[in-house]
Design an enzyme around this catalytic site. Structure first.
Site, PDB file in Angstrom:
ATOM      1  N   CYS A   9       0.809  -1.218   0.000  1.00  0.00           N
ATOM      2  CA  CYS A   9       0.000   0.000   0.000  1.00  0.00           C
ATOM      3  C   CYS A   9       0.847   1.275   0.000  1.00  0.00           C
ATOM      4  CB  CYS A   9      -1.004  -0.062   1.149  1.00  0.00           C
ATOM      5  SG  CYS A   9      -2.475   0.915   0.793  1.00  0.00           S
ATOM      6  N   HIS A  12      -3.628  -5.714   2.351  1.00  0.00           N
ATOM      7  CA  HIS A  12      -3.316  -5.897   3.772  1.00  0.00           C
ATOM      8  C   HIS A  12      -3.912  -7.239   4.172  1.00  0.00           C
ATOM      9  CE1 HIS A  12      -2.056  -1.743   4.227  1.00  0.00           C
ATOM     10  NE2 HIS A  12      -3.158  -1.341   3.609  1.00  0.00           N
TER      11      HIS A  12
HETATM   12  N1  GLN Z   1      -1.875   6.861   2.095  1.00  0.00           N
HETATM   13  C1  GLN Z   1      -2.084   5.947   1.018  1.00  0.00           C
HETATM   14  C2  GLN Z   1      -3.475   6.048   0.374  1.00  0.00           C
HETATM   15  O1  GLN Z   1      -4.433   6.349   1.041  1.00  0.00           O
HETATM   16  C3  GLN Z   1      -1.797   4.529   1.466  1.00  0.00           C
HETATM   17  C4  GLN Z   1      -2.770   3.983   2.491  1.00  0.00           C
HETATM   18  C5  GLN Z   1      -2.352   2.670   3.053  1.00  0.00           C
HETATM   19  O2  GLN Z   1      -1.174   2.356   3.168  1.00  0.00           O
HETATM   20  N2  GLN Z   1      -3.299   1.867   3.485  1.00  0.00           N
HETATM   21  O3  GLN Z   1      -3.598   5.795  -0.804  1.00  0.00           O
END
Ligand code: GLN
Length: 239
Positions: A94, A191
């Protein structure tokens, strides 16, 4: 196949550890030790140097602010980009995935990424939150994929990377593909943690790290990962 201790670096737990992605480290350590491979997990905070020459590098997800700080520090440090260039396995989730690309958006502005993967991330119209599933690309032999996604960014792949999977539920990169792969570097929006839900992906990374042919690691008990997978796929099945 190398039998010495496997050094797995978990990057920046102080910035990018808000989504339980440390579970990926635990899964890799468990699956390596079950094959008699010693593991030395190494947590590296963002105020420390990234070690050169480790056997694998993991980086997790996070909020926009810490993501931008992590990208700046990793660019300054240089060791992660060098490790990827040297063919060391890198697994990024992510925010960690987005920052391996050429650029990404955080808090309304565009930041430079590390340029390890040929991709760019911008923002979607809505946040992608929920289960994600799909079919891993055949070249990687990881089978169907399952995860949980929670991101505002959308990712557009360039020609020098391939997707990790094609999406059947959820959004992933942009609603069609999920994650990216080039050399021994894999990025994903999953995740869950991703490697608890996708044991074949965990073994692919391990086989790269120990120099074994993909699929050559001895089988281990998959009762619990398979139960978890069956439950997660069933949750997506129509009533
Ligand atoms: N900040 C990033 C987004 O919202 C990644 C979010 C995350 O790692 N879950 O796209």
């Amino acid at each position: 196949m190398s039998t010495s201790t496997l050094r797995i670096v978990w990057l920046y737990p102080d910035l990018l550890s808000t989504y339980g992605d440390r579970g990926n480290l635990l899964v890799l350590a468990h699956r390596a030790r079950a094959r008699g491979i010693d593991v030395e997990p190494m947590q590296v905070r963002s105020d420390q140097h990234v070690p050169h020459g480790a056997d694998m590098y993991l980086i997790g997800g996070g909020e926009d602010g810490p993501q931008a700080v992590a990208a700046e520090r990793l660019i300054d440090d240089g060791a992660l980009a060098k490790a990827a260039e040297d063919g060391r396995p890198v697994f990024a989730v992510c925010a960690g995935y987005q920052l391996l690309g050429e650029s990404f958006y955080a808090n309304g502005r565009c930041y430079a990424g590390l340029g390890i993967l040929d991709l760019r991330s911008d923002r979607g119209e809505s946040r992608a939150v929920g289960e994600i599933a799909g079919e891993g690309i055949p070249a990687l032999g990881i089978g169907p994929i399952t995860g949980f996604e929670n991101h505002g960014g959308r990712t557009h792949l360039g020609e020098a990377v391939q997707p990790l999977a094609h999406v059947s539920a959820g959004i992933g990169n942009e609603g069609v593909t999920e994650g990216a792969w080039a050399g021994h570097v894999i990025g994903t929006y999953m995740h869950g943690p991703a490697l608890a839900r996708n044991p074949r992906l965990a073994d692919l990374l391990l086989s790269w790290a120990v120099g074994a042919a993909p699929g050559a690691l001895p089988p281990i008990d998959e009762t619990w990962p398979e139960r978890l997978r069956a439950e997660r796929f069933a949750a997506l099945a129509p009533e």
